[in-house]
Design an enzyme around this catalytic site. Structure first.
Site, PDB file in Angstrom:
ATOM      1  N   LYS A  35       0.860  -1.177   0.000  1.00 28.50           N
ATOM      2  CA  LYS A  35       0.000   0.000   0.000  1.00 28.50           C
ATOM      3  C   LYS A  35       0.899   1.230   0.000  1.00 28.50           C
ATOM      4  O   LYS A  35       1.426   1.632   1.028  1.00 28.50           O
ATOM      5  CB  LYS A  35      -0.926   0.049   1.210  1.00 28.50           C
ATOM      6  CG  LYS A  35      -2.042   1.124   1.028  1.00 28.50           C
ATOM      7  CD  LYS A  35      -2.624   1.599   2.323  1.00 28.50           C
ATOM      8  CE  LYS A  35      -1.795   2.656   2.997  1.00 28.50           C
ATOM      9  NZ  LYS A  35      -1.679   3.928   2.197  1.00 28.50           N
ATOM     10  N   CYS A  69      13.401  11.457   6.376  1.00 25.48           N
ATOM     11  CA  CYS A  69      13.473  10.937   7.743  1.00 25.48           C
ATOM     12  C   CYS A  69      14.844  11.122   8.360  1.00 25.48           C
ATOM     13  O   CYS A  69      14.974  11.178   9.591  1.00 25.48           O
ATOM     14  CB  CYS A  69      13.046   9.473   7.771  1.00 25.48           C
ATOM     15  SG  CYS A  69      13.994   8.426   6.643  1.00 25.48           S
ATOM     16  N   GLU A  87       9.460  15.720  15.320  1.00 25.98           N
ATOM     17  CA  GLU A  87      10.082  15.804  13.993  1.00 25.98           C
ATOM     18  C   GLU A  87       9.344  16.810  13.116  1.00 25.98           C
ATOM     19  O   GLU A  87       8.154  16.623  12.826  1.00 25.98           O
ATOM     20  CB  GLU A  87      10.055  14.426  13.339  1.00 25.98           C
ATOM     21  CG  GLU A  87      10.719  14.382  11.980  1.00 25.98           C
ATOM     22  CD  GLU A  87      10.665  12.989  11.372  1.00 25.98           C
ATOM     23  OE1 GLU A  87      11.520  12.697  10.513  1.00 25.98           O
ATOM     24  OE2 GLU A  87       9.764  12.205  11.734  1.00 25.98           O
TER      25      GLU A  87
END
Length: 479
Positions: A176, A285, A383
């Site tokens: 997905k 990331c 973050e």
């Protein structure tokens, strides 16, 4: 934008399925805020069909000759290289990154497939020493059907990271991808299908994320979960995976610290780090985010960094010379605004940016630098996943290490120094899965990519990525 993929589909059991009666969701171009197309969303019947196909695909693919797996991956890599200009354009349209970055991402996918085409030949076991008449073997076998979930920030490479090692190991996959960037993942799948991958080995489904994950992870067909995304979502998926005792590979959030010591090449470090910080609009990331700079060179580094950040060309990624595109979707500018505003309210000084580009229709946010950011600010603890650099000084190395390790995240960290001793000590002390010393390049096809603590566990890429799709079996025999 008229050359965007005209039809978006699901891929189940080798069949491309159009929207038909299914629910759909618009795919929005982040550079202009306009709809590119309508994406079909899988319903429960589609997911059941995907699970059945993955079970049958695994039964066929697990026993396939290694030469066949290698050939499919190599041929798919060649197709990706040949189609790179078109694929890159579609990735830029739906994700926003500069065209040159998207082109490099396509080629990176091809390189990853080529690596696993060779690595699958090195799925070694071993024969143990036993008395005559006895034998003990340690063998490797594919883990089984994999449920994989990939985010939108690297819409080509993330799907390739999920599919490549699974196919090489002999597993089937239900992937997905992100609904924001469907055409990119479909291009990766199309290359594999055109290279001769049998039906059922790879399925691509889109849908409401919670609905899809709950349905897939509740099925006994699935033997492994592979996820890249936020820590909050990753923890929820691990809870679901626990009910089926699934093997998991989790690459979750980060908040990478950068330690700049006073003996570093300050000008070179500032230039390199500014380029890296604003790559993909900071939606990476492992993006360097929390900059801890030794006080003696703090002002000099910050001034140099701001100068380089101010030179970053922001705009539509399809245009020449653009170095940073928009944020990926409409929710991101407001989220960045909230973090920047909160930091300023707590005393941080805004040195650059800190606002949206009001003259643009898309989801643009200026490269932003905040100095003197207190550790209590949300931006220092959550973050940002955007074009925000946070600056704070330190005096002693122990203080910098403590700040670097203060958060529960542990994906990446960076050290800039001319001292080999300092580099070795700091890189050993930083709690993260990856560390860059005087570089921000910390990923490669042949090196493991992954984190620790709340940034996840397991690794993708390298031999470790293949190992994650294998189980170990010991066979004892007496004659």
């Amino acid at each position: 934008m008229t050359d965007y993929a005209p039809e978006l589909n699901l891929l189940i059991d080798g069949e491309w399925l159009a929207a038909g009666p299914r629910r759909t969701a618009p795919v929005i171009c982040p550079a202009h805020g306009q709809a590119l197309g309508q994406l079909p969303l899988a319903d429960a019947a589609d997911l059941d069909r995907a699970l059945d196909a993955a079970a049958r695909g695994f039964a066929r693919w697990r026993d396939s000759p290694v030469d066949e797996r290698a050939r499919v991956l190599k041929d798919a890599a060649a197709l990706l290289r040949a189609r790179a200009p078109l694929i890159a354009r579609h990735a830029t349209l739906e994700q926003g990154k500069p065209l040159a970055d998207a082109q490099a991402e396509v080629l990176g996918c091809a390189g990853l497939f080529e690596f696993y085409a060779e690595e699958c030949r090195r799925t070694y076991g071993r024969v143990l020493v036993r008395p005559v008449g006895r034998r003990s073997l340690v063998t490797k076998q594919p883990v089984g059907p994999v449920a994989a979930f990939a985010p939108w920030n690297f819409p080509l490479h993330n799907p390739a990271r999920k599919i490549g090692p699974a196919v090489a190991a002999g597993c089937s996959v239900i992937l997905k991808p992100a609904e924001e960037t469907p055409a990119s993942a479909l291009h990766v799948a199309q290359a594999l299908v055109d290279a001769g991958l049998p039906p059922g080995v790879v399925q691509i489904v889109f849908g409401v994320p919670d609905e899809v994950s709950r349905h897939l992870l509740a099925s006994p067909v699935i033997r492994k979960l592979s996820f890249t995304g936020s820590t909050a979502v990753g923890k929820q998926l691990m809870r679901l995976a626990a009910d089926q005792a699934l093997r998991t590979t989790m690459e979750m959030g980060g908040h990478a610290p950068v330690l700049v010591f006073d003996d570093a090449d300050i000008d070179a470090a500032a230039a390199l780090l500014a380029r890296s910080k604003y790559r993909n609009a900071g939606q990476v990331c492992i993006s360097p985010t929390r900059f801890y700079v030794q006080r003696r060179v703090y002002d000099r580094f910050v001034c140099a960094f701001v100068r380089h950040a101010a030179e970053v060309v922001v705009g539509d990624g399809l245009f020449d010379g653009v170095q940073m595109g928009p944020l990926a979707h409409a929710r991101r500018p407001a989220a960045i605004d909230a973090l920047v505003g909160g930091a300023r309210e707590q005393g941080a000084e805004l040195l650059l940016g800190g606002r949206r580009m009001a003259d643009r229709a898309g989801f643009y946010y200026l490269p932003t630098v905040l100095a003197g950011v207190p550790e209590t600010a949300r931006a220092m603890n959550e973050e940002p996943f955007g074009p925000v650099a946070l600056m704070a000084p330190f005096d002693e190395p122990e203080e910098a290490i403590a700040q670097a390790n203060r958060l529960p995240y542990g994906l990446a960290g960076y050290v800039f120094t001319r001292s080999q001793k300092t580099a070795m000590q700091a890189s050993a002390a930083i709690e993260s899965g990856m560390v860059g010393i005087n570089t921000t390049v910390i990923a490669g096809h042949d090196t493991p990519f992954g984190g620790i603590k709340h940034s996840g566990h397991g690794a993708e890429d390298g031999p470790e990525g293949l190992e994650a799709c294998l189980v170990t079996k010991t066979i004892h025999e007496a004659t």
